[in-house]
Design a protein around this motif. Structure first.
Motif, PDB file in Angstrom:
ATOM      1  N   UNK A  85       0.813  -1.216   0.000  1.00  0.00           N
ATOM      2  CA  UNK A  85       0.000   0.000   0.000  1.00  0.00           C
ATOM      3  C   UNK A  85       0.842   1.259   0.000  1.00  0.00           C
ATOM      4  N   UNK A  86       2.077   1.144   0.493  1.00  0.00           N
ATOM      5  CA  UNK A  86       2.924   2.318   0.640  1.00  0.00           C
ATOM      6  C   UNK A  86       3.913   2.471  -0.509  1.00  0.00           C
ATOM      7  N   UNK A  87       3.601   1.834  -1.621  1.00  0.00           N
ATOM      8  CA  UNK A  87       4.468   1.956  -2.792  1.00  0.00           C
ATOM      9  C   UNK A  87       4.530   3.422  -3.215  1.00  0.00           C
ATOM     10  N   UNK A  88       5.717   3.863  -3.555  1.00  0.00           N
ATOM     11  CA  UNK A  88       5.918   5.273  -3.921  1.00  0.00           C
ATOM     12  C   UNK A  88       4.996   5.656  -5.066  1.00  0.00           C
ATOM     13  N   UNK A  89       4.268   6.752  -4.861  1.00  0.00           N
ATOM     14  CA  UNK A  89       3.385   7.256  -5.898  1.00  0.00           C
ATOM     15  C   UNK A  89       2.021   6.608  -5.929  1.00  0.00           C
ATOM     16  N   UNK A  90       1.722   5.691  -4.997  1.00  0.00           N
ATOM     17  CA  UNK A  90       0.433   5.006  -5.029  1.00  0.00           C
ATOM     18  C   UNK A  90      -0.722   5.936  -4.679  1.00  0.00           C
ATOM     19  N   UNK A  91      -0.433   7.055  -3.972  1.00  0.00           N
ATOM     20  CA  UNK A  91      -1.490   7.983  -3.588  1.00  0.00           C
ATOM     21  C   UNK A  91      -1.505   9.228  -4.484  1.00  0.00           C
ATOM     22  N   UNK A  92      -0.581   9.319  -5.398  1.00  0.00           N
ATOM     23  CA  UNK A  92      -0.429  10.563  -6.162  1.00  0.00           C
ATOM     24  C   UNK A  92      -1.652  10.875  -7.008  1.00  0.00           C
ATOM     25  N   UNK A  93      -2.300   9.853  -7.562  1.00  0.00           N
ATOM     26  CA  UNK A  93      -3.429  10.066  -8.468  1.00  0.00           C
ATOM     27  C   UNK A  93      -4.777   9.907  -7.783  1.00  0.00           C
ATOM     28  N   UNK A  94      -4.778   9.665  -6.485  1.00  0.00           N
ATOM     29  CA  UNK A  94      -6.025   9.469  -5.759  1.00  0.00           C
ATOM     30  C   UNK A  94      -6.833  10.760  -5.738  1.00  0.00           C
ATOM     31  N   UNK A  95      -8.081  10.699  -6.181  1.00  0.00           N
ATOM     32  CA  UNK A  95      -8.916  11.902  -6.219  1.00  0.00           C
ATOM     33  C   UNK A  95     -10.392  11.603  -5.968  1.00  0.00           C
ATOM     34  N   UNK A  96     -10.779  10.325  -5.940  1.00  0.00           N
ATOM     35  CA  UNK A  96     -12.166   9.943  -5.667  1.00  0.00           C
ATOM     36  C   UNK A  96     -12.158   9.166  -4.357  1.00  0.00           C
ATOM     37  N   UNK A  97     -12.609   9.816  -3.298  1.00  0.00           N
ATOM     38  CA  UNK A  97     -12.410   9.306  -1.951  1.00  0.00           C
ATOM     39  C   UNK A  97     -13.685   8.680  -1.387  1.00  0.00           C
ATOM     40  N   UNK A  98     -13.482   7.780  -0.427  1.00  0.00           N
ATOM     41  CA  UNK A  98     -14.580   7.325   0.415  1.00  0.00           C
ATOM     42  C   UNK A  98     -14.759   8.329   1.549  1.00  0.00           C
ATOM     43  N   UNK A  99     -16.002   8.653   1.846  1.00  0.00           N
ATOM     44  CA  UNK A  99     -16.271   9.655   2.862  1.00  0.00           C
ATOM     45  C   UNK A  99     -15.778   9.140   4.217  1.00  0.00           C
ATOM     46  N   UNK A 100     -14.959   9.918   4.934  1.00  0.00           N
ATOM     47  CA  UNK A 100     -14.493   9.486   6.258  1.00  0.00           C
ATOM     48  C   UNK A 100     -15.655   9.234   7.210  1.00  0.00           C
ATOM     49  N   UNK A 101     -15.458   8.311   8.113  1.00  0.00           N
ATOM     50  CA  UNK A 101     -16.536   7.893   9.008  1.00  0.00           C
ATOM     51  C   UNK A 101     -16.996   9.035   9.905  1.00  0.00           C
ATOM     52  N   UNK A 102     -16.085   9.913  10.327  1.00  0.00           N
ATOM     53  CA  UNK A 102     -16.491  10.991  11.234  1.00  0.00           C
ATOM     54  C   UNK A 102     -17.400  12.003  10.540  1.00  0.00           C
ATOM     55  N   UNK A 103     -17.338  12.088   9.211  1.00  0.00           N
ATOM     56  CA  UNK A 103     -18.252  12.963   8.486  1.00  0.00           C
ATOM     57  C   UNK A 103     -19.596  12.294   8.252  1.00  0.00           C
ATOM     58  N   UNK A 104     -19.607  10.971   8.180  1.00  0.00           N
ATOM     59  CA  UNK A 104     -20.853  10.242   7.926  1.00  0.00           C
ATOM     60  C   UNK A 104     -21.797  10.254   9.126  1.00  0.00           C
ATOM     61  N   UNK A 132     -14.793  16.715  -0.113  1.00  0.00           N
ATOM     62  CA  UNK A 132     -13.703  16.721  -1.084  1.00  0.00           C
ATOM     63  C   UNK A 132     -12.580  17.641  -0.623  1.00  0.00           C
ATOM     64  N   UNK A 133     -12.926  18.825  -0.113  1.00  0.00           N
ATOM     65  CA  UNK A 133     -11.900  19.744   0.373  1.00  0.00           C
ATOM     66  C   UNK A 133     -11.182  19.190   1.593  1.00  0.00           C
ATOM     67  N   UNK A 134     -11.880  18.428   2.418  1.00  0.00           N
ATOM     68  CA  UNK A 134     -11.253  17.833   3.591  1.00  0.00           C
ATOM     69  C   UNK A 134     -10.312  16.696   3.213  1.00  0.00           C
ATOM     70  N   UNK A 135     -10.646  15.947   2.162  1.00  0.00           N
ATOM     71  CA  UNK A 135      -9.872  14.752   1.796  1.00  0.00           C
ATOM     72  C   UNK A 135      -8.722  15.057   0.846  1.00  0.00           C
ATOM     73  N   UNK A 136      -8.945  15.967  -0.110  1.00  0.00           N
ATOM     74  CA  UNK A 136      -7.959  16.200  -1.168  1.00  0.00           C
ATOM     75  C   UNK A 136      -6.979  17.277  -0.728  1.00  0.00           C
ATOM     76  N   UNK A 137      -5.732  16.907  -0.549  1.00  0.00           N
ATOM     77  CA  UNK A 137      -4.735  17.816   0.007  1.00  0.00           C
ATOM     78  C   UNK A 137      -4.459  19.006  -0.909  1.00  0.00           C
ATOM     79  N   UNK A 138      -4.533  18.804  -2.221  1.00  0.00           N
ATOM     80  CA  UNK A 138      -4.235  19.877  -3.165  1.00  0.00           C
ATOM     81  C   UNK A 138      -5.425  20.794  -3.419  1.00  0.00           C
ATOM     82  N   UNK A 139      -6.479  20.624  -2.646  1.00  0.00           N
ATOM     83  CA  UNK A 139      -7.658  21.473  -2.806  1.00  0.00           C
ATOM     84  C   UNK A 139      -7.637  22.584  -1.777  1.00  0.00           C
TER      85      UNK A 139
END
Length: 533
Positions: A95-114, A404-411
């Motif tokens: 899971x921690x392979x370099x670059x594995x999170x770089x393209x992530x942009x469609x997130x599952x809603x965190x449980x604390x928001x649900x 989306x703003x909470x999950x996506x760091x570049x937002x």
């Protein structure tokens, strides 16, 4: 066949048979000329000796839950536990392979928001993408998806293999956009992307070009812009229900026999399709728009045809709301989540006082004429807020934008900042009623109390740093004006004595009477001390 009714007798009978089979197998292996023999060398290690020994898998079944190996004895619970830990570490390494999170942009809603309301994040009619794929209550829409795919292929006289092969080349890139492992095979994932993507494009094109022009019947249950279309639009704008924009670009290009079709066309179609969900409908004339653009120093209209593109439809919709390019300055992870800036207390998220308190301090509220609902201004005691339209889909829209703003760091976090600002302004139905009176809030809900409750619930579980808000400076100016005593006294005087014409007349009469009494007293005292004057 012998029927045995005694459980203990049956167990010993099975053990005897197993021992006989194993002993016979062992004797056969020893007598065999090709049987493996264990030879211990002087310098041979213990592990090598153990590996060189012949292995006879003898299992004695004591009961349905426990088994022992005669050669090795019972396995140590600790060794099994260590193996499980190592497996988990291996999964973590993958899971921690370099670059594995770089393209992530469609997130599952965190449980604390649900915890507030799960329905606003979960599609109710149509599923797009893998997160809600195959759910029983959403399967009824699948036949309409296949109808849309059939119409598209028939209209363009295309073979489905062209689309499958093209999306197969994008599979790895598309999977990287989603969070966590996707439990779909390669063929299933490609089929889902093609089916869902073509369905989305048919809706986009039908809303712009007309479904009749695409070959659909005027009484089509889905492709006829009926009442269900609004619910479909709300499902399609949810964060967990997105398809990567580059997949949609690819599919649209294939429809026009142009694999390198101009990027941004899908984004433009999406904005027209989701236009009914816009939280503002403030009409602007050409002169007003030109003045607005010149005052901002840059064009306020978001151009979806630019090379910068977008991540998915929700991201494109958010960019159009903010009227700026889709690549804001990335936030610093350490600054955002450091211990000093972690804000969990609701009181720490207070940006500004509520409407009632600000009115008591003499602050006026006026509607600002702009189509950017988040662009708030304050000057000379007047808080100018653009018009906000609230409908039954506003809650889901804002919550998914905030997620989306909470999950996506570049937002950036403009939407979150604005919603928290409005949450601070609105504490009661009276606050909503006054903003409605000023033309700032227009809502289609049942009452002002529902609007107040809506804003008070939007950011209940959101962790937010007020210093990271674009409205922090404005809020500071408003609070300074509120804390100035003279402003509060002046507002109180105006409210008590100048609120209506009769109050003004009474105040003027009281002042005149006070002046006459003062003059009478003065001349009486003056005549007493200077009677001959």
């Amino acid at each position: 066949m012998v029927a045995v009714f005694n459980k203990e007798l049956l167990s010993w009978y099975l053990i005897t048979l197993k021992l006989k089979e194993t002993v016979d197998a062992g004797i056969t292996n020893i007598q065999s000329p090709t049987s493996a023999r264990s030879v211990e060398l002087p310098n041979q290690s213990y592990q090598q000796k153990q590996q060189s020994r012949p292995y006879y898998p003898l299992q004695i079944a004591i009961n349905a839950e426990t088994s022992y190996n005669i050669e090795e004895g019972p396995k140590s619970p600790e060794s099994e536990w260590v193996i499980i830990i190592r497996d988990k570490l291996e999964q973590a390494r993958q899971d921690d392979v370099a670059g594995s999170w770089a393209k992530l942009c469609i997130y599952k809603i965190p449980q604390h928001l649900r915890e507030g309301d799960d329905k606003v994040y979960v599609p109710q009619i149509v599923s797009l993408g893998p997160y809600h794929h195959g759910k029983k209550r959403l399967r009824c829409m699948d036949r309409h998806k296949w109808r849309s795919l059939y119409h598209m292929l028939k209209r363009n006289n295309h073979d489905i293999k062209i689309y499958l092969d093209s999306v197969k080349d994008l599979e790895e890139r598309a999977r990287a956009c989603y969070e966590g492992p996707i439990g779909l095979s390669s063929n299933e994932f490609i089929e889902m992307m093609v089916l869902d993507g073509c369905f989305v494009l048919e809706l986009f094109r039908g809303a712009v070009e007309g479904f009749k022009q695409l070959g659909y019947s005027r009484n089509d249950p889905i492709f006829a812009m009926r009442g269900s279309m609004h619910s479909i639009q709300r499902d399609m704008i949810m964060l967990e229900n997105q398809i990567p924009l580059f997949v949609l670009d690819c599919l649209l290009g294939l429809q026009f026999n142009m694999p390198d079709y101009q990027k941004g066309v899908v984004a433009k179609l999406a904005l027209q399709f989701f236009d009914p969900l816009m939280p503002t409908d403030e009409p602007l004339s050409k002169s007003d728009r030109k003045n607005l653009e010149s005052s901002m120093g840059y064009a306020s209209t978001f151009d979806p045809l630019s090379d910068q593109g977008g991540l998915h439809c929700l991201d494109v919709f958010r960019q159009s709301l903010l009227r700026r390019g889709p690549k804001p300055e990335p936030r610093i992870w350490i600054k955002r989540w450091s211990h000093a800036n972690r804000v969990a207390d609701k009181r720490r998220q207070q940006l500004i006082h509520c409407v009632t308190e600000l009115r008591e301090a003499g602050i006026k509220f006026k509607k600002r004429k702009t189509d950017r609902f988040w662009d708030v201004k304050f000057k000379n005691g007047i808080l100018r807020i653009p018009r906000l339209l609230i409908h039954d889909g506003t809650k889901s829209l804002f919550l998914n934008l905030i997620a989306f703003e909470q999950c996506h760091l570049d937002s950036s976090n403009e939407i979150t900042s604005y919603v928290i600002f409005m949450d601070n302004l609105i504490n009661s139905p009276e606050d909503v009623g006054y903003l409605h009176y000023c033309g700032i809030i227009e809502h289609w809900l049942g009452s002002d109390a529902e609007v107040a409750d809506l804003f008070n619930r939007l950011c209940q579980e959101v962790v937010f740093d007020t210093n990271d808000s674009y409205l922090s400076r404005l809020s500071e100016q408003v609070n300074q004006y509120h804390d100035h005593r003279w402003n509060a006294w002046r507002a109180s005087l105006k409210h008590n004595y100048f609120s209506n014409p009769w109050a003004i007349i009474s105040f003027v009469a009281a002042v005149v009477l006070l002046l006459l009494t003062f003059a009478q007293t003065f001349y009486g005292v003056y005549a007493y001390y200077r009677p001959g004057g």
